[in-house]
Write a protein that holds these residues in place. Sequence first.
Motif, PDB file in Angstrom:
ATOM      1  N   ASP A 269       4.949  13.151  14.581  1.00 56.27           N
ATOM      2  CA  ASP A 269       5.364  13.372  13.205  1.00 56.27           C
ATOM      3  C   ASP A 269       4.581  12.451  12.281  1.00 56.27           C
ATOM      4  O   ASP A 269       3.970  11.471  12.723  1.00 56.27           O
ATOM      5  N   SER A 270       4.620  12.754  10.989  1.00 57.98           N
ATOM      6  CA  SER A 270       3.911  11.922  10.016  1.00 57.98           C
ATOM      7  C   SER A 270       4.713  11.851   8.723  1.00 57.98           C
ATOM      8  O   SER A 270       5.574  12.700   8.453  1.00 57.98           O
ATOM      9  N   PHE A 271       4.398  10.829   7.933  1.00 63.56           N
ATOM     10  CA  PHE A 271       5.012  10.703   6.604  1.00 63.56           C
ATOM     11  C   PHE A 271       4.038   9.953   5.711  1.00 63.56           C
ATOM     12  O   PHE A 271       3.396   8.991   6.152  1.00 63.56           O
ATOM     13  N   THR A 272       3.920  10.407   4.466  1.00 64.91           N
ATOM     14  CA  THR A 272       2.984   9.799   3.518  1.00 64.91           C
ATOM     15  C   THR A 272       3.731   9.193   2.341  1.00 64.91           C
ATOM     16  O   THR A 272       4.541   9.863   1.689  1.00 64.91           O
ATOM     17  N   ARG A 273       3.465   7.931   2.087  1.00 64.90           N
ATOM     18  CA  ARG A 273       4.016   7.207   0.938  1.00 64.90           C
ATOM     19  C   ARG A 273       2.945   7.112  -0.150  1.00 64.90           C
ATOM     20  O   ARG A 273       1.751   7.071   0.153  1.00 64.90           O
ATOM     21  N   PHE A 274       3.383   7.029  -1.404  1.00 67.80           N
ATOM     22  CA  PHE A 274       2.413   6.901  -2.497  1.00 67.80           C
ATOM     23  C   PHE A 274       2.968   5.981  -3.572  1.00 67.80           C
ATOM     24  O   PHE A 274       4.176   5.887  -3.772  1.00 67.80           O
ATOM     25  N   SER A 275       2.055   5.311  -4.259  1.00 68.81           N
ATOM     26  CA  SER A 275       2.455   4.382  -5.314  1.00 68.81           C
ATOM     27  C   SER A 275       2.738   5.144  -6.599  1.00 68.81           C
ATOM     28  O   SER A 275       2.267   6.271  -6.804  1.00 68.81           O
ATOM     29  N   ARG A 276       3.506   4.513  -7.468  1.00 62.31           N
ATOM     30  CA  ARG A 276       3.814   5.128  -8.762  1.00 62.31           C
ATOM     31  C   ARG A 276       2.538   5.310  -9.591  1.00 62.31           C
ATOM     32  O   ARG A 276       2.411   6.285 -10.337  1.00 62.31           O
ATOM     33  N   MET A 277       1.588   4.391  -9.433  1.00 65.04           N
ATOM     34  CA  MET A 277       0.354   4.452 -10.219  1.00 65.04           C
ATOM     35  C   MET A 277      -0.512   5.650  -9.856  1.00 65.04           C
ATOM     36  O   MET A 277      -1.286   6.145 -10.683  1.00 65.04           O
ATOM     37  N   VAL A 278      -0.410   6.132  -8.607  1.00 61.69           N
ATOM     38  CA  VAL A 278      -1.256   7.254  -8.181  1.00 61.69           C
ATOM     39  C   VAL A 278      -0.567   8.594  -8.397  1.00 61.69           C
ATOM     40  O   VAL A 278      -1.207   9.646  -8.346  1.00 61.69           O
ATOM     41  N   GLN A 279       0.719   8.557  -8.673  1.00 58.90           N
ATOM     42  CA  GLN A 279       1.510   9.788  -8.740  1.00 58.90           C
ATOM     43  C   GLN A 279       0.940  10.793  -9.733  1.00 58.90           C
ATOM     44  O   GLN A 279       0.864  11.991  -9.450  1.00 58.90           O
ATOM     45  N   ARG A 280       0.524  10.308 -10.896  1.00 60.46           N
ATOM     46  CA  ARG A 280      -0.006  11.211 -11.923  1.00 60.46           C
ATOM     47  C   ARG A 280      -1.334  11.827 -11.533  1.00 60.46           C
ATOM     48  O   ARG A 280      -1.708  12.889 -12.044  1.00 60.46           O
ATOM     49  N   SER A 281      -2.049  11.180 -10.641  1.00 62.86           N
ATOM     50  CA  SER A 281      -3.364  11.679 -10.238  1.00 62.86           C
ATOM     51  C   SER A 281      -3.290  12.695  -9.107  1.00 62.86           C
ATOM     52  O   SER A 281      -4.286  13.356  -8.808  1.00 62.86           O
ATOM     53  N   LEU A 282      -2.125  12.808  -8.478  1.00 60.57           N
ATOM     54  CA  LEU A 282      -2.000  13.692  -7.324  1.00 60.57           C
ATOM     55  C   LEU A 282      -1.820  15.143  -7.761  1.00 60.57           C
ATOM     56  O   LEU A 282      -0.976  15.433  -8.615  1.00 60.57           O
TER      57      LEU A 282
ATOM     58  N   ILE B 297       0.867  -1.181   0.000  1.00 65.06           N
ATOM     59  CA  ILE B 297       0.000   0.000   0.000  1.00 65.06           C
ATOM     60  C   ILE B 297       0.906   1.234   0.000  1.00 65.06           C
ATOM     61  O   ILE B 297       1.713   1.417   0.910  1.00 65.06           O
ATOM     62  N   GLY B 298       0.778   2.062  -1.022  1.00 71.17           N
ATOM     63  CA  GLY B 298       1.583   3.264  -1.058  1.00 71.17           C
ATOM     64  C   GLY B 298       3.044   3.035  -1.404  1.00 71.17           C
ATOM     65  O   GLY B 298       3.841   3.966  -1.361  1.00 71.17           O
ATOM     66  N   SER B 299       3.401   1.811  -1.759  1.00 70.34           N
ATOM     67  CA  SER B 299       4.786   1.549  -2.183  1.00 70.34           C
ATOM     68  C   SER B 299       4.897   1.857  -3.673  1.00 70.34           C
ATOM     69  O   SER B 299       3.922   1.745  -4.418  1.00 70.34           O
ATOM     70  N   LEU B 300       6.079   2.223  -4.105  1.00 68.81           N
ATOM     71  CA  LEU B 300       6.260   2.616  -5.503  1.00 68.81           C
ATOM     72  C   LEU B 300       5.834   1.523  -6.471  1.00 68.81           C
ATOM     73  O   LEU B 300       5.288   1.789  -7.532  1.00 68.81           O
ATOM     74  N   ASN B 301       6.081   0.269  -6.108  1.00 68.00           N
ATOM     75  CA  ASN B 301       5.783  -0.846  -7.007  1.00 68.00           C
ATOM     76  C   ASN B 301       4.397  -1.437  -6.805  1.00 68.00           C
ATOM     77  O   ASN B 301       4.068  -2.466  -7.396  1.00 68.00           O
TER      78      ASN B 301
END
Length: 202
Positions: free
Chosen positions: A121-134, A101-105
Amino acid sequence: MLIRAIYKVFQSLQTVLFTCIICLLTNGVLLAQSNIKLPPPTSPLSDFAGVVDAPTKSRVESLLLNIKDKTKIDFFIITVDTTDGVEVSDYSLLLANRWHIGSLNSNSQSLLMVISVASKDSFTRFSRMVQRSLPEGVLGEMSQRMRPLLSAGRFAEAIEQGAQVFARSIAQRVGINYQDLETSSIAVDETASSVTQQPTSD
């Protein structure tokens, strides 16, 4: 000659120091990985640290579920008491890779936000597939808006604020009405409350 010898010693010390730092970081990450016993999230907000009240949890989950319904983007938020001595960014990477979940692959449009109560503190990871939609800068804006609330220990408010920032940005990007998302989430919350408060018949 003396200067050259001192320089070589200095270079050797730098190499040793760098190696020690890498070893410490690696051991810390491995230790954290071995200590993680969290189950994969089954809902948009998994409050493992127990810092989010029920009404806020319901509103945030409804909002994120509405986003998923409209955009197919999965956004998961989790709270933890501690990240076992490693940076929250490293801890979130371990979870993202373990849960896919939220990993690049990852093969899904997904994000994973990890909030550490201990470090506030917080940190947010995102997948490569969602990157274009952000939307551009949305994760930075989320972090900026949440930071003072997290620092003050107001975790539930921080989470709701972050979810709202994300929802507004996504709504604007895909051309949907944010008020519709928010209204739906409030309606779901009120429906749940009315069901809970219904008097029981004797």
